[in-house]
Structure formats: C-alpha cells, structure tokens
Design a protein around this motif. Structure first.
Motif, PDB file in Angstrom:
ATOM      1  N   GLU A  95       1.212  -1.125  -0.309  1.00  0.00           N
ATOM      2  CA  GLU A  95       0.118  -0.278  -0.102  1.00  0.00           C
ATOM      3  C   GLU A  95       0.616   0.922  -0.060  1.00  0.00           C
ATOM      4  O   GLU A  95       1.824   1.685   0.803  1.00  0.00           O
ATOM      5  CB  GLU A  95      -0.630   0.227   1.544  1.00  0.00           C
ATOM      6  N   PHE A  96      -0.307   2.229  -0.481  1.00  0.00           N
ATOM      7  CA  PHE A  96       1.820   3.598  -0.696  1.00  0.00           C
ATOM      8  C   PHE A  96       0.792   3.966   0.306  1.00  0.00           C
ATOM      9  O   PHE A  96      -0.479   4.625   0.286  1.00  0.00           O
ATOM     10  CB  PHE A  96       1.240   3.778  -2.050  1.00  0.00           C
ATOM     11  N   VAL A  97       1.326   4.794   1.021  1.00  0.00           N
ATOM     12  CA  VAL A  97       0.853   5.645   2.560  1.00  0.00           C
ATOM     13  C   VAL A  97       1.363   6.741   2.026  1.00  0.00           C
ATOM     14  O   VAL A  97       2.483   7.001   1.770  1.00  0.00           O
ATOM     15  CB  VAL A  97       1.189   5.198   3.542  1.00  0.00           C
ATOM     16  N   GLN A  98       0.749   8.037   1.903  1.00  0.00           N
ATOM     17  CA  GLN A  98       0.857   8.845   1.720  1.00  0.00           C
ATOM     18  C   GLN A  98       0.940   9.979   2.901  1.00  0.00           C
ATOM     19  O   GLN A  98      -0.253  10.075   3.564  1.00  0.00           O
ATOM     20  CB  GLN A  98       0.099  10.186   0.776  1.00  0.00           C
ATOM     21  N   GLY A  99       2.101  10.303   3.253  1.00  0.00           N
ATOM     22  CA  GLY A  99       1.878  10.936   4.739  1.00  0.00           C
ATOM     23  C   GLY A  99       3.972  11.270   5.329  1.00  0.00           C
ATOM     24  O   GLY A  99       4.847  10.935   4.057  1.00  0.00           O
ATOM     25  N   ARG A 100       4.223  11.120   6.792  1.00  0.00           N
ATOM     26  CA  ARG A 100       5.728  10.822   6.672  1.00  0.00           C
ATOM     27  C   ARG A 100       5.664  10.511   7.432  1.00  0.00           C
ATOM     28  O   ARG A 100       4.753   9.260   8.546  1.00  0.00           O
ATOM     29  CB  ARG A 100       5.263  12.417   7.051  1.00  0.00           C
ATOM     30  N   ALA A 101       7.153   9.809   8.272  1.00  0.00           N
ATOM     31  CA  ALA A 101       7.516   9.096   8.468  1.00  0.00           C
ATOM     32  C   ALA A 101       6.910   9.441  10.407  1.00  0.00           C
ATOM     33  O   ALA A 101       7.176  11.076  10.492  1.00  0.00           O
ATOM     34  CB  ALA A 101       8.558   8.731   9.405  1.00  0.00           C
ATOM     35  N   LEU A 102       6.895   9.005  11.528  1.00  0.00           N
ATOM     36  CA  LEU A 102       6.751   9.576  12.255  1.00  0.00           C
ATOM     37  C   LEU A 102       8.480   9.834  13.447  1.00  0.00           C
ATOM     38  O   LEU A 102       8.303  11.166  13.982  1.00  0.00           O
ATOM     39  CB  LEU A 102       6.248   8.388  13.824  1.00  0.00           C
ATOM     40  N   SER A 103       9.211   9.944  12.807  1.00  0.00           N
ATOM     41  CA  SER A 103      10.743   9.706  13.232  1.00  0.00           C
ATOM     42  C   SER A 103      10.717  11.297  13.001  1.00  0.00           C
ATOM     43  O   SER A 103      11.391  12.366  13.256  1.00  0.00           O
ATOM     44  CB  SER A 103      11.540   8.961  12.428  1.00  0.00           C
ATOM     45  N   ALA A 104      10.125  11.663  11.480  1.00  0.00           N
ATOM     46  CA  ALA A 104      10.459  12.375  10.478  1.00  0.00           C
ATOM     47  C   ALA A 104      10.085  14.086  11.525  1.00  0.00           C
ATOM     48  O   ALA A 104      10.399  15.386  11.746  1.00  0.00           O
ATOM     49  CB  ALA A 104      10.280  12.986   9.196  1.00  0.00           C
ATOM     50  N   ILE A 105       8.425  14.004  12.281  1.00  0.00           N
ATOM     51  CA  ILE A 105       7.882  14.608  12.717  1.00  0.00           C
ATOM     52  C   ILE A 105       8.492  14.854  13.989  1.00  0.00           C
ATOM     53  O   ILE A 105       8.297  16.086  14.245  1.00  0.00           O
ATOM     54  CB  ILE A 105       6.743  13.909  12.436  1.00  0.00           C
ATOM     55  N   LEU A 106       8.888  13.746  14.356  1.00  0.00           N
ATOM     56  CA  LEU A 106       9.898  14.402  15.963  1.00  0.00           C
ATOM     57  C   LEU A 106      11.187  14.441  15.867  1.00  0.00           C
ATOM     58  O   LEU A 106      11.064  15.932  16.484  1.00  0.00           O
ATOM     59  CB  LEU A 106      10.181  12.655  16.362  1.00  0.00           C
ATOM     60  N   ARG A 107      11.874  14.620  15.097  1.00  0.00           N
ATOM     61  CA  ARG A 107      12.932  15.504  14.446  1.00  0.00           C
ATOM     62  C   ARG A 107      12.348  16.992  14.171  1.00  0.00           C
ATOM     63  O   ARG A 107      12.792  18.067  14.681  1.00  0.00           O
ATOM     64  CB  ARG A 107      12.986  15.276  13.399  1.00  0.00           C
ATOM     65  N   GLU A 108      11.432  17.266  13.561  1.00  0.00           N
ATOM     66  CA  GLU A 108      10.776  18.514  13.653  1.00  0.00           C
ATOM     67  C   GLU A 108      10.375  19.338  14.490  1.00  0.00           C
ATOM     68  O   GLU A 108      10.506  19.890  14.458  1.00  0.00           O
ATOM     69  CB  GLU A 108       9.801  18.492  12.241  1.00  0.00           C
ATOM     70  N   LEU A 109       9.502  18.607  15.353  1.00  0.00           N
ATOM     71  CA  LEU A 109       9.028  18.955  16.630  1.00  0.00           C
ATOM     72  C   LEU A 109      10.403  18.927  17.655  1.00  0.00           C
ATOM     73  O   LEU A 109      10.484  20.688  18.044  1.00  0.00           O
ATOM     74  CB  LEU A 109       8.619  18.012  17.844  1.00  0.00           C
ATOM     75  N   ARG A 110      11.316  18.390  17.426  1.00  0.00           N
ATOM     76  CA  ARG A 110      12.002  19.192  18.078  1.00  0.00           C
ATOM     77  C   ARG A 110      13.101  20.322  17.884  1.00  0.00           C
ATOM     78  O   ARG A 110      13.537  20.982  18.642  1.00  0.00           O
ATOM     79  CB  ARG A 110      13.528  17.911  18.641  1.00  0.00           C
ATOM     80  N   GLY A 111      13.180  20.526  16.667  1.00  0.00           N
ATOM     81  CA  GLY A 111      13.757  22.235  16.087  1.00  0.00           C
ATOM     82  C   GLY A 111      12.306  22.547  16.766  1.00  0.00           C
ATOM     83  O   GLY A 111      13.095  23.877  16.024  1.00  0.00           O
ATOM     84  N   ASN A 112      11.445  22.621  16.853  1.00  0.00           N
ATOM     85  CA  ASN A 112      10.324  23.819  17.148  1.00  0.00           C
ATOM     86  C   ASN A 112       9.504  23.067  18.160  1.00  0.00           C
ATOM     87  O   ASN A 112       8.797  22.711  18.240  1.00  0.00           O
ATOM     88  CB  ASN A 112       9.456  23.299  15.539  1.00  0.00           C
ATOM     89  N   PRO A 113       9.969  24.011  19.018  1.00  0.00           N
ATOM     90  CA  PRO A 113       9.216  23.089  20.272  1.00  0.00           C
ATOM     91  C   PRO A 113       8.000  24.063  19.847  1.00  0.00           C
ATOM     92  O   PRO A 113       7.252  23.334  21.486  1.00  0.00           O
ATOM     93  CB  PRO A 113      10.217  23.353  21.483  1.00  0.00           C
ATOM     94  N   SER A 114       7.751  24.843  20.331  1.00  0.00           N
ATOM     95  CA  SER A 114       6.556  25.804  20.233  1.00  0.00           C
ATOM     96  C   SER A 114       5.355  24.917  19.833  1.00  0.00           C
ATOM     97  O   SER A 114       3.647  24.980  19.527  1.00  0.00           O
ATOM     98  CB  SER A 114       6.789  26.826  19.327  1.00  0.00           C
ATOM     99  N   GLY A 115       5.599  23.917  18.044  1.00  0.00           N
ATOM    100  CA  GLY A 115       4.764  23.858  17.536  1.00  0.00           C
ATOM    101  C   GLY A 115       4.147  22.175  18.321  1.00  0.00           C
ATOM    102  O   GLY A 115       3.370  21.551  18.120  1.00  0.00           O
ATOM    103  N   ARG A 116       5.404  21.760  19.361  1.00  0.00           N
ATOM    104  CA  ARG A 116       4.679  20.185  20.492  1.00  0.00           C
ATOM    105  C   ARG A 116       3.563  20.472  20.678  1.00  0.00           C
ATOM    106  O   ARG A 116       2.355  19.222  20.611  1.00  0.00           O
ATOM    107  CB  ARG A 116       5.469  19.861  21.082  1.00  0.00           C
ATOM    108  N   GLY A 117       3.007  21.336  21.411  1.00  0.00           N
ATOM    109  CA  GLY A 117       1.340  21.577  21.785  1.00  0.00           C
ATOM    110  C   GLY A 117       0.850  20.952  20.880  1.00  0.00           C
ATOM    111  O   GLY A 117      -0.304  20.242  21.560  1.00  0.00           O
ATOM    112  N   ALA A 118       0.501  21.563  19.888  1.00  0.00           N
ATOM    113  CA  ALA A 118      -0.645  21.545  18.681  1.00  0.00           C
ATOM    114  C   ALA A 118      -0.045  20.299  18.014  1.00  0.00           C
ATOM    115  O   ALA A 118      -1.994  19.283  17.709  1.00  0.00           O
ATOM    116  CB  ALA A 118       0.074  22.024  17.637  1.00  0.00           C
ATOM    117  N   ALA A 119       0.960  19.386  18.144  1.00  0.00           N
ATOM    118  CA  ALA A 119       1.031  18.021  17.595  1.00  0.00           C
ATOM    119  C   ALA A 119       0.128  16.542  19.168  1.00  0.00           C
ATOM    120  O   ALA A 119       0.505  15.826  18.322  1.00  0.00           O
ATOM    121  CB  ALA A 119       2.349  18.092  17.089  1.00  0.00           C
TER     122      ALA A 119
END
Length: 462
Positions: A95-119
């Motif tokens: 199955e082709f999944v349109q999306g992102r790996a959770l690892s990429a999302i967590l890396r992004e949140l580490r670089g942008n702590p202000s976005g953690r609350g929403a995610a």
C-alpha cells in the motif's frame, strides 16, 4: 525523489514512477499498478550480496515473511498486495501511504518546540491506533520486533500506519554490514537487547518508548553513545518520568516501560485501554500503577572482597565499562553462582571465561576421586565448584562451532530475531556444552509458533 539513481522501468506489471528512499535492506519506489489503476509502493530487497548457495534459503524466508505480513490486514498496518521472489531483485508490493514517518515529525518538533503543543494530542492518540493494529497482528501470532518511529507512517489526517511487518526480520546475514547491529536500541525492550527470549511484549515496550518520546521529546533511555544507552536500558532503574511523574499518563508510561516484562501490559488491548482512560483524564485501574513498586526476590549480599576482585579482573579485560557492568550484575544476581555467571558472560573469549570462573570459584575443585568412590562421594559431598554451563565446558571442552556452522546458525536465527542473531549465536555458543543445548538456547528466542521450524533447521546443522 531521493535523486541520483533512476528507477527501473517496471517491476513486473508495476510501472516505476520515482524512488522514495533507500536503506541497507533495499530501495522503495512509488509505482503504478495499471491493472487496478492505483498507486503502490514497491520495496526491493538486496539479495545481490548473498552467496549463491545462500540465496534459495533466503528466498524461502522471504516468502514466509511476506505471507505472514500479508495476513495482517488492519487499517493501521501498511497492506501487502503482492511480491516477486523470482525477480532480480526480489520485491514486495505494498500500500502506498501518503504521509510522513513519525521519526521525521519528531525531529521537526525537536527543532520547533513551540509546535509540540498542537501536535501532542494527535500523535498521542495515534498510539491507540498503533496498539489496535499490533493487537490484530499479535492475535495471528505475528510479532513485529522493530517498532520505532521510522516504521510508523502518519497520514495528513493523523492516522498511523505500521510499516515493515516481517521485513526487518529478513536482515542480518549477508544483507547487513559484517558484525553490525541494524538500528538503535532506543525502542528495544531490555530482554531483546540482552538476548533473552522475547514475545509480543517487546512491541508494547516499543510503543511505550515512542509515547514517551512524543510526550517528553526524547527516547526514555537515550544517552550520548550506544554503549551508554544499552547500559541505561538494561540497568534496573526505571525511566525518569519528569513532569509526568504522579499523573495518570505517567503511570501508563511507567508500566509500559517496565524493565521486567511481567510488570508490563499483558496485551495491546490492555495498554490501549489504560492509555484511553488516561487521555480521558479518568482514574487508571489499580494494576496500572503496580509497576511503580514491584515486588522482587531479595538479592544476595556479596562478600566485599569478592566484589573487589571481580572489579579489578573485569577492568583489566573490559576497560572503563567494567564498573558499571559489575554494578548491574550485582543488582540483578540472587547468588554468588549467578553473579559469577553474569560476569563471565561479559567476556568474549571462551578460554578467558573458563579461566575467569576457575579463578573466582569459591574453592578450587579437588582432584578426581578413585572410580570406586565416585558414586559415594557424589551422594555425600557438597559441590566445591560453581555448577554452571561455563564451568562444565571448562571441565570437558568439546563443543566447538565451525565458522560455516556458526554462519548458518546466525542466518537461521536472523529469520526469527533479525539483526541481533549474530550476538545471540555468539552468546549461546559460549554457554552451551553440547549441540542440543546450543539449539535449545537459540530456540528460546523464538515464539511457540516459530520454535519447531527453527529447531529443525538448527538440528540439521549437526
């Protein structure tokens, strides 16, 4: 597209569109299925590094694993549609999944702590769906063994999809770097890291580790180096819960990350139920907090002189890590015999292990008695040496693995446990005194459904 390498024109009837990623096991492409008119993902498996004589056995495992993964039909699991084991390279159509790996999302949140609350709410609730998917797989007897953020895809709607069921278990042998362990231990259960028998609860521990990282921004036992991470993971101390200490969610994490698997959730459904209750801000069932104060058997009090001798000896063999390793062995051993066995397991050379046990045994073994007196002495005299497998091997060496047999055993076990196989074979070879004992030690790492086939394959080596 990752760039560089142009994709093949097609994989069977599947028309390649672009390369999505590459790793040690192979490459992933977006492709089109003209028969059904849908987009699919094609994952190729690197079999080119295999020796010709190893290829038939690997392909048989490939077929078995893909079929097992194909049985795991669930909205939270990436579906397997097709495979080709006679292609070069072999490939799986998924199955082709349109999306992102959770690892990429967590890396992004580490670089942008202000976005953690929403995610946080979306990612936390996604773990409920991951647990539901794992529960469906476990009901079929399928254990993933490599749950980690890199294997969780998240769609734009926030829905998780578990990827690579069965695929990780194909990989040590000739498909990975010689002597290397694929991945990191950040989401690995202690029993898996230490080479002990495992079951479905290693997947649940991994989910708890991901949930911890979602909440607190890092894996629960992360350290600057691999060695330190392994020490934290296998030490008796529980994960630090930080701001979650004393909360219902903290209690769920404490149980999910329990070092002793008997204190963890027994099933994915139990874990999901407790997590759902915590997210609703309700009261967790009483048993969910028992991990915070487990009852353990009393540990032995060891002779300080023995501990000093072990520390000096191990430091000369292992270097600076010896003190930490010895401290852990003392904390988890209930007898002097158990302590010496744990310490000897840290030594790689079988000859040095034997010398270590002879040196630190409570008393030197007496000379063999006359044949006529043997039976009487056995009934009336207490043992004067440590009755462990290692000491038995020292007294009567004779079980040696040839390089070919060792390699074949690693390959057989890799089908069951994946990249840890080489370490587990090395450990079993050091502990076993006979071939049947060696086979038994390795089969202990398989699930009840996997063990008979593994045993047959290993016994055929001797």
């Amino acid at each position: 597209m990752t760039g560089g390498t142009a994709p093949p024109a097609r994989f069977g009837r599947y028309l390649a569109v672009e390369e999505l990623g590459a790793g040690a096991m192979g490459r992933v492409y977006r492709a089109h299925d003209p028969l059904i008119d849908r987009t699919v993902a094609v994952k190729t498996i690197r079999a080119d590094l295999l020796e010709p004589e190893d290829r038939p056995e690997f392909l048989e495992r490939f077929r078995t694993e893909v079929r097992a993964a194909g049985r795991c039909a669930h909205p939270a699991i990436v579906g397997v549609y097709d495979f080709a084991d006679d292609a070069d390279p072999p490939y799986i159509v998924m199955e082709f999944v349109q999306g992102r790996a959770l690892s990429a999302i967590l890396r992004e949140l580490r670089g942008n702590p202000s976005g953690r609350g929403a995610a946080l709410p979306t990612l936390t609730r996604a773990m409920l769906q991951v647990l539901d998917g794992l529960g469906a797989a476990h009901a079929l007897g399928v254990v993933h063994r490599d749950i980690k953020p890199g294997n969780i895809m998240v769609t734009p709607q926030g829905l998780p999809k578990i990827a690579d069921f069965g695929i990780a278990r194909l990989g040590l042998s000739a498909l990975t770097a010689a002597g290397g362990v694929v991945g990191t231990p950040s989401y690995m259960a202690p029993e898996q890291a230490m080479g002990h028998p495992v079951d479905h609860r290693i997947d649940l521990f991994a989910v708890a580790a991901m949930l911890y990282e979602i909440q607190l921004g890092r894996p629960p036992f992360a350290a600057p180096s691999l060695a330190e991470t392994l020490l934290r993971l296998t030490a008796p101390e529980p994960a630090e819960l930080g701001v979650l200490a004393g909360t219902t969610l903290g209690a769920v994490l404490a149980r999910g990350l329990a070092k002793d698997r008997d204190f963890r959730f027994a099933s994915a459904a139990d874990f999901a139920g407790a997590l759902g209750t915590a997210l609703a801000d309700g009261v967790l069932p009483d048993e969910a907090t028992r991990v915070l104060a487990p009852t353990a058997p009393p540990l032995a009090v060891f002779d300080p002189g023995l501990i000093d001798r072990l520390r000096v000896d191990l430091a000369s063999r292992l270097g600076p890590l010896a003190v930490t390793l010895l401290r852990r062995a003392v904390a988890t051993s209930a007898s002097e015999e158990e302590l010496l066995r744990a310490c000897s397991a840290m030594i790689e050379s079988a000859e040095e292990r034997m010398a270590f046990l002879r040196l630190h045994a409570a008393a030197p073994a007496p000379p063999p008695p006359p044949a006529a007196a043997t039976a009487t002495a056995a009934r009336t005299s207490p043992p004067t040496s440590i009755p462990t497998r290692s000491s038995a091997s020292a007294a009567a060496p004779g079980f040696e693995l040839s390089p070919a047999t060792r390699a074949a055993a690693v390959q057989a076990l890799a089908y069951v446990v994946g990249p840890l196989a080489k370490i587990l074979v090395q450990k079993a070879a050091a502990q076993a005194a006979t071939a049947p004992e060696f086979v038994g030690l390795l089969c202990a790492h398989a699930t009840p459904a996997e063990a008979p086939a593994l045993r047959r394959e290993l016994e055929a080596l001797f």
